[in-house]
Design an enzyme around this catalytic site. Structure first.
Site, PDB file in Angstrom:
ATOM      1  CE  LYS A 102      -2.844   2.087   4.293  1.00 35.43           C
ATOM      2  NZ  LYS A 102      -2.086   0.884   4.692  1.00 35.43           N
ATOM      3  CB  SER A 117      -0.937  -0.002   1.216  1.00 32.90           C
ATOM      4  OG  SER A 117      -0.203   0.114   2.402  1.00 32.90           O
TER       5      SER A 117
END
Lengths: 204, 204
Positions: free
Chosen positions: A163, A126
């Site tokens: 993230k 990701s």
DNA sequence: ATAATTGGTGTACCTTAGTACATTAAGCGG
DNA sequence: CCGCTTAATGTACTAAGGTACACCAATTAT
């Protein structure tokens, strides 16, 4: 690993410090002096206990002590030993002893501030547009304070995720750096566990 | 730094090995035994000469020796010292002494094969899709043998470049991992200087 | 309340370890 | 060939350093 007493921990720390400062372990007399103990034999008993518990090795030679538990090993001026976090148990903070797989050395140059650090193996893709690939090792400063656009380690529903932290019009969300993934607008309980300060990759 | 004699060099290497193996420096008697010398005083004289020349520090304590010249310092089991390559001088191989800025420690886990290694600071963004960003430090195994799709350090017209080596229908070329850059079909003299085996990134 | 564990003191003994001096031999440079 | 440097032997001395035992006190667990 067996628990050690407060005084035993103190001895380990003093041995490590002596090695860092002087390049060689202390004698029993030197340890006794530093702990305000008059008797070398008291030190010997502590040392024998640490040997029995697996923290130390002892040779029958002057200053023949070796710390074998990495948690207490003398600091190397170029590296720091940090916990490698594995699977995170529900309900525990990320640096709980339960989550520590082992301790690994990382380059000291990554440590720019005081505080606790840990390492985390990256799962998933990701974050590839931030140059963070699967199986990379990210080095994390354990803090819950991060700024806009920092890459953070967050805990959502007891899952660890890496993230980019974003704030837009007062709303905070977690942005993947791969267009194949949506942003995450956390609801319920979540927390920032740390800020990514470095990365180590082995390429085969 | 002053020159040292062959026997003095041998003493430095034995001290380092003792520290690596046992965690503490040898005594004069142990050094004498290892060098087939009967007299501790001969060892003392060598040691005093090394202190005077700036290679050693000596405390008046059992095993009170510290190697202070990094060239002879004991190896750390978690790290290796490799040259950081800066600007590459025309006509010199990449590992020529002229190109070495300084030596830096890198995690030993990246060293998987025998051979020489060096570090290189990445310039430019031509490899971002391989997760290699500007200012990253790539760790390179110095070899001219690489396989298809390996990320290599190449020398073209005395310029260092990091690219993915590709072979297609018998033709070899260097592929950028950023669509903003063309592939390179080298003409004239060029060479592979090494294969990238690791990466270290600091994030601020 | 008792027993076990942890923590320590004091004394003693032996070996290791560093330091010092006198002396000798080989190699190298002028 | 001589002088200097390097390399080493042998002897001696003192302090450091590790090890061992008997004993005592406080703390912790049962």
């Amino acid at each position: 690993m067996k628990n050690i007493t407060k005084r035993q921990k103190e001895i380990l720390q003093l041995i490590a410090k002596n090695i860092e400062d002087k390049g060689y372990p202390p004698s029993y007399q030197e340890l006794a002096n530093q702990m305000n103990i008059k008797s070398k034999f008291a030190i010997l008993k502590h040392i024998d206990a640490l040997v029995a518990k697996g923290y130390l090795e002892k040779d029958s030679a002057a200053r023949g002590l070796r710390i074998i538990d990495p948690q207490y090993a003398p600091a190397n001026k170029n590296e720091v030993s940090v916990p490698l976090i594995g699977r995170v148990a529900a309900g525990f903070p990320i640096l709980a002893q339960e989550n520590v797989e082992r301790y690994i050395p990382i380059p000291r140059a990554m440590i720019k501030a005081e505080g606790r650090y840990f390492a985390l193996k990256v799962r998933g893709d990701s974050m590839i547009n931030a140059g963070i690939f699967e199986d990379d090792l990210v080095i994390v400063n354990s803090t819950n304070m991060a700024r806009n656009r920092d890459i953070v380690v967050a805990l959502l529903h007891d899952e660890v995720t890496v993230k980019r932290l974003m704030t837009d019009r007062g709303q905070t969300f977690l942005k993947a750096e791969n267009p194949n993934y949506d942003n995450i607008y956390p609801e319920g309980e979540w927390s920032i566990q740390g800020k990514v300060v470095g990365l180590v990759r082995e390429i085969n």
